[in-house]
Design an enzyme around this catalytic site. Sequence first.
Site, PDB file in Angstrom:
ATOM      1  N   SER A 139      -5.257   5.279 -11.163  1.00 18.72           N
ATOM      2  CA  SER A 139      -4.561   5.753 -12.359  1.00 18.72           C
ATOM      3  C   SER A 139      -5.346   5.254 -13.559  1.00 18.72           C
ATOM      4  O   SER A 139      -6.074   4.258 -13.465  1.00 18.72           O
ATOM      5  CB  SER A 139      -3.138   5.189 -12.391  1.00 18.72           C
ATOM      6  OG  SER A 139      -2.544   5.366 -13.664  1.00 18.72           O
ATOM      7  N   TYR A 152       2.553  -2.316 -12.792  1.00 21.37           N
ATOM      8  CA  TYR A 152       1.887  -1.115 -12.296  1.00 21.37           C
ATOM      9  C   TYR A 152       0.392  -1.180 -12.580  1.00 21.37           C
ATOM     10  O   TYR A 152      -0.434  -0.818 -11.729  1.00 21.37           O
ATOM     11  CB  TYR A 152       2.512   0.111 -12.955  1.00 21.37           C
ATOM     12  CG  TYR A 152       1.969   1.431 -12.481  1.00 21.37           C
ATOM     13  CD1 TYR A 152       2.019   1.790 -11.140  1.00 21.37           C
ATOM     14  CD2 TYR A 152       1.419   2.346 -13.378  1.00 21.37           C
ATOM     15  CE1 TYR A 152       1.533   3.015 -10.696  1.00 21.37           C
ATOM     16  CE2 TYR A 152       0.937   3.575 -12.959  1.00 21.37           C
ATOM     17  CZ  TYR A 152       0.996   3.902 -11.614  1.00 21.37           C
ATOM     18  OH  TYR A 152       0.506   5.113 -11.192  1.00 21.37           O
TER      19      TYR A 152
END
Length: 254
Positions: A139, A152
């Site tokens: 990501s 995250y």
Amino acid sequence: MTAAGTPVAVITGASSGIGAATARQLAAVGYHVVLTARRKDRVEALAADLTGAGYQATAYALDITDRQAVDTFAASLDRCDVLVNNAGGALGADPVATGDPADWRTMYEVNVIGTLHTTQALLPALTTSGDGTVVILSSTAGHATYEGGAGYVAAKNGARVLAETLRLEIVGTPVRVIEIAPGMVKTEEFATTRFRGDEEKAAKVYAGVAEPLTADDVAETITWAVTRPSHVNIDLLVVRPRAQASNSKVHREH
């Protein structure tokens, strides 16, 4: 069973979103896709849709955080040419000071340890194929921090480092390592899962953004990278919507 000569692509987290879209696109370009996810009904339904359309697809219920289950799955395959490590996700958006360690642990277990499990278990088959590809869906969160995202970010940074290190360690073998790092992608579940079903919070993530990326956009990127000639390795591909300049700079229309 896989038809002789048909390459096999394993996709984790294939029950929805980017994983399901990737399965459809890889099936369409000639792969026998093996769909894995915890939700058996979802992957079985997708496999049925794909086989009904004339493609080759197999469903397998799998929790990638369970190493024994992953090893059993790997042993069941006749071959593996592509592994798409897509399973992952985010939980919460709390600051470091108040973040729940259980959320951090869960994110690390799925995004990093789960990816490690599947990669380790399938690397021998990928090498034996003579032309293997490991795809790791990281990501943009793994490349830059943002407030409320530390858990995250840490997990996706771990996935990024796994990809980079593996590439160094297996250079000279017939296996490519590709990292795809998407930015803002609007899928049916990502933000809703992150905010534990709070639809209002989930909607705010995309509020005013004219065109976030779709699951199909990312799947097309994955499929393009996987189908490059064998000597071409897409080390890292960052893909964002035009409206997103960085993790914290997004144009929102009012």
